[in-house]
Scaffold this motif. Structure first.
Motif, short mmCIF file in Angstrom:
data_model
loop_
_atom_site.label_atom_id
_atom_site.label_comp_id
_atom_site.label_asym_id
_atom_site.label_seq_id
_atom_site.Cartn_x
_atom_site.Cartn_y
_atom_site.Cartn_z
N ALA A 413 0.82 -1.21 0.00
CA ALA A 413 0.00 0.00 0.00
C ALA A 413 0.85 1.26 0.00
N ARG A 414 2.02 1.22 0.62
CA ARG A 414 2.90 2.39 0.70
C ARG A 414 3.85 2.48 -0.49
N TRP A 415 4.10 1.39 -1.19
CA TRP A 415 5.09 1.36 -2.29
C TRP A 415 4.84 2.52 -3.28
N PRO A 416 5.92 3.18 -3.77
CA PRO A 416 7.34 2.88 -3.58
C PRO A 416 7.99 3.63 -2.42
N TRP A 417 7.18 4.10 -1.51
CA TRP A 417 7.71 4.88 -0.40
C TRP A 417 7.86 4.00 0.84
N THR A 418 8.55 4.51 1.84
CA THR A 418 8.95 3.69 2.97
C THR A 418 8.02 3.85 4.17
N ALA A 496 17.73 12.27 -22.87
CA ALA A 496 17.30 13.16 -21.79
C ALA A 496 16.87 12.34 -20.58
N SER A 497 17.44 12.66 -19.42
CA SER A 497 17.12 11.88 -18.23
C SER A 497 17.12 12.75 -17.00
N ILE A 498 16.41 12.28 -15.99
CA ILE A 498 16.37 12.90 -14.68
C ILE A 498 16.61 11.79 -13.66
N PHE A 499 16.31 12.04 -12.39
CA PHE A 499 16.46 11.00 -11.38
C PHE A 499 15.32 11.14 -10.38
N ASN A 500 15.09 10.05 -9.63
CA ASN A 500 14.01 10.08 -8.65
C ASN A 500 14.57 10.00 -7.23
N PHE A 501 13.66 9.83 -6.26
CA PHE A 501 14.06 9.84 -4.85
C PHE A 501 14.82 8.58 -4.43
N TRP A 502 14.86 7.57 -5.30
CA TRP A 502 15.63 6.35 -5.02
C TRP A 502 16.96 6.35 -5.77
N HIS A 503 17.38 7.52 -6.25
CA HIS A 503 18.67 7.65 -6.92
C HIS A 503 18.70 6.85 -8.22
N GLU A 504 17.54 6.72 -8.86
CA GLU A 504 17.45 5.98 -10.11
C GLU A 504 17.39 6.95 -11.29
N ALA A 505 18.13 6.65 -12.37
CA ALA A 505 18.07 7.46 -13.57
C ALA A 505 16.79 7.14 -14.34
N LEU A 506 16.17 8.17 -14.89
CA LEU A 506 14.90 8.01 -15.61
C LEU A 506 15.01 8.66 -16.98
N LEU A 507 14.77 7.89 -18.03
CA LEU A 507 14.69 8.45 -19.37
C LEU A 507 13.30 9.03 -19.58
N LEU A 508 13.24 10.23 -20.12
CA LEU A 508 11.96 10.90 -20.34
C LEU A 508 11.52 10.75 -21.79
N SER A 509 10.23 10.60 -21.99
CA SER A 509 9.67 10.55 -23.33
C SER A 509 9.77 11.95 -23.95
N PRO A 510 9.68 12.05 -25.29
CA PRO A 510 9.75 13.38 -25.92
C PRO A 510 8.74 14.36 -25.38
N ARG A 569 2.16 8.22 -14.88
CA ARG A 569 3.56 8.08 -15.28
C ARG A 569 4.50 8.60 -14.20
N LEU A 570 4.18 9.71 -13.61
CA LEU A 570 5.03 10.28 -12.55
C LEU A 570 5.08 9.36 -11.34
N THR A 571 3.96 8.73 -11.03
CA THR A 571 3.92 7.79 -9.91
C THR A 571 4.79 6.57 -10.21
N GLU A 572 4.69 6.04 -11.43
CA GLU A 572 5.50 4.89 -11.80
C GLU A 572 6.98 5.22 -11.78
N MET A 573 7.34 6.46 -12.11
CA MET A 573 8.75 6.87 -12.09
C MET A 573 9.23 7.21 -10.69
N LYS A 574 8.33 7.11 -9.69
CA LYS A 574 8.66 7.42 -8.29
C LYS A 574 9.09 8.88 -8.13
N LEU A 575 8.33 9.76 -8.78
CA LEU A 575 8.61 11.19 -8.70
C LEU A 575 7.63 11.93 -7.82
N ILE A 576 6.41 11.41 -7.67
CA ILE A 576 5.41 12.09 -6.86
C ILE A 576 4.69 11.09 -5.98
#
Length: 579
Positions: A413-418, A496-510, A569-576
């Motif tokens: 229920a809490r995933w991907p947060w702790t 083009a990439s960013i990162f999330n709160f788990w220090h994971e690199a994320l490729l962004l769609s156009p 999409r933002l939730t799956e990327m662990k951004l929000i």
């Protein structure tokens, strides 16, 4: 009860002294004599020339600079704690990365922890220049970049660091630089600090060296990086056509293909085709570290350390064969898994007697944990019936205990947060009470037993501090400032990439490359759609749907679909986090 177990093995305090420090002779592809005494170089001019060629190669073709979550200081601190060692507080830590490229692995940590101090050093002045520009563009004032060879740069005024990282460097440099890396660990690591080093290992690299040698031969006369890559891949194509099916070479080629498809040309150039590539056995690395006053702590992926994860036959054999000697046991496991790569954590040798490999529950109380183990049937039955839960690699856990079911459900229920361990126990108690069960007095023990299984099998993520971003409104989406700036900074790049709160690199769609910079919490979905439509028009961007260009008359509808699905999409990327 969850029907899985793990085996804890204690490390004798005198093992480091018993491991040989004699190095193996180098292969013809290594270019240096590994039997050379520490600190000495047979031919200084030749070594300097090799370093100059390495610098030129990285200046000409900079390495992709990404975040590597397994090397994050938050990860290193949590692993050290699990195995019994305290570390300095991560939020105020001093962090050094050797071979930092353009700082892609340092930026996530520096932006998340403004109270920390971060230093990156790299041989390539071009990459260091890129790192400085990126840090300035992101407004990071706690990062410093230094161009230089770690074997020659003056580090006397740098002070000590709580975490030192050397990812993708050790196996790809001359021997004197390898020695300098380990020497730097010893000199600059704080008393309670942890160092991370990744490197290629045998036995897995025995077969891979054949592939490397063939590609090196085929590309040796190439005058440009592009030619080198093309000739190397042509050789791989040729060998794949003629290699006997089912043979060792065919398996190595298949692995190369799978890996090559997931990485770009820079990976092939600087990993497979680099002029230096010197694998070693794990026990040899432990010996080399010991010669510098360092001791092996663990792997950055601790699940690889436990024989029980390789089946009962392996666990039983190694329990008898290795007599509890951790390094010897892990060396045998490398043979079992035909391992090619390690990410080892090192500490000052004086701390080795404090290491505990038993995953004792008393050390779980400080952890903040996350895990995703959904029930195979889709829903959990809060009763005593047997149920299976999915974990990685298609495996399953099964239990008929309502308390353990409630634990898995609380984590899901809490995933991907702790959740902290105490929060988890409280939530489990509430779920049991709601289902009509009286939580047992040993509920904490049941939860700890499951946590031990999840940690040992690599199914849980854990930190010493919460990983829980501020809640975002589904109507007024927002991401942090650094994420917005980084997306804008890299949006015109193919990778083009960013990162999330788990220090994971994320490729962004156009499309997301242009949407993410807009997410400051001030725009509702209509405003986002209007802004995105204007951007697409101004920049003449071609938008595709189902692999085909979208006609002008359907463009706003297609963009509306992108905006509507953005929260998912933002939730799956662990951004929000949207509760």
């Amino acid at each position: 009860m969850v029907e899985c177990s793990t085996t804890g093995i204690a490390l004798p305090t005198d093992y480091a002294a018993a491991v040989t420090t004699e190095s193996r002779p180098a292969s013809h592809s290594q270019g240096v004599n590994m039997n050379q005494p520490v600190g000495q170089v047979r031919d200084t001019d030749q070594t300097n020339d090799s370093v100059s060629r390495l610098r030129a190669a990285y200046d000409l073709t900079p390495y992709d600079s990404d975040a590597f979550p397994q090397s994050a200081p938050e990860q290193l601190a949590a692993i050290a704690h699990v195995f019994g060692l305290p570390t300095p507080r991560v939020s105020q830590a001093r962090v050094l990365e050797i071979g930092c490229a353009a700082g892609g692995n340092l930026t996530p940590f520096a932006s998340t922890h403004p109270g920390a101090q971060v230093v990156g050093v790299d041989l390539s002045e071009v990459q260091i220049g890129q790192g400085r520009m990126r840090a300035q563009a992101l407004g990071l004032d706690n990062v410093q970049f230094v161009a230089g060879d770690i074997a020659d740069v003056d580090t006397s005024g740098w002070g000590q660091f709580d975490f030192i990282i050397a990812h993708g460097v050790y196996s790809w440099v001359p021997q004197n630089v390898q020695e300098a890396i380990l020497s730097t660990f010893r000199r600059l690591l704080s008393p309670d600090g942890v160092a991370y080093v990744s490197y290629n290992v045998y036995p897995g690299w025995k077969a891979k060296e054949v592939m490397r040698d063939a590609m090196m031969l085929a590309s040796g006369a190439s005058t440009t990086p592009q030619d080198k890559v093309r000739e190397a891949r042509a050789m791989a194509d040729f060998l794949q056509d003629v290699a006997p099916q089912g043979g060792v070479l065919a398996r190595v080629l298949a692995e190369f293909r799978a890996r090559d498809e997931g990485f770009g040309d820079t990976y092939l150039l600087h990993d497979e085709l680099e002029s230096f590539n010197a694998p070693c056995y794990f026990y040899e690395m432990v010996g080399r570290a010991s010669a510098h006053g360092l001791a092996y702590l663990a792997e950055a992926r601790p699940e690889t350390m436990f024989p029980s994860n390789h089946g009962p036959k392996v666990a039983e054999y190694l329990a008898e064969k290795c007599s509890g000697v951790q390094v010897l046991m892990e060396q045998y496991l490398d043979f079992v898994a035909n391992r090619t790569f390690r990410e080892s954590l090192l500490i000052h040798a004086e701390r080795a007697p404090q290491i505990r490999y038993d995953l004792h529950p008393s050390r779980f109380s400080r952890l903040h944990l996350a895990a995703w183990t959904p029930p195979v049937e889709g829903t959990t039955r809060m009763d005593h019936s047997r149920q299976e839960y999915e974990v990685a690699d298609g495996a399953t856990l099964f239990t008929n205990d309502p308390g353990l079911k409630a634990t898995l459900e609380a984590l899901n229920a809490r995933w991907p947060w702790t959740l902290s361990r105490d929060e988890l126990i409280e939530e489990v108690g509430s779920r049991l009470a709601a289902a009509g069960f009286d939580p047992s007095a040993d509920l904490a023990g049941h939860v700890d037993n499951l946590l031990g299984v999840l940690i040992a099998q690599g199914q849980a993520r854990y930190r010493l501090d919460p990983v829980l971003p501020e809640q975002s409104s589904v109507d007024l989406l927002s991401v942090d400032t650094t994420t917005r700036r980084l997306a804008e900074l890299t949006r015109d790049q193919d990778d083009a990439s960013i990162f999330n709160f788990w220090h994971e690199a994320l490729l962004l769609s156009p499309v997301d490359r242009h949407l993410v910079p807009l997410l400051d919490g001030t725009r509702d979905r209509t405003a986002l759609l209007d802004a995105l439509t204007a951007i697409v028009g101004e920049r003449s961007l071609q938008i595709e749907r189902h692999g085909k260009p979208v006609p002008d008359e359907e463009l706003r509808e297609a963009l509306a679909e992108e905006v509507e699905s953005l929260p998912e999409r933002l939730t799956e990327m662990k951004l929000i986090r949207i509760d």
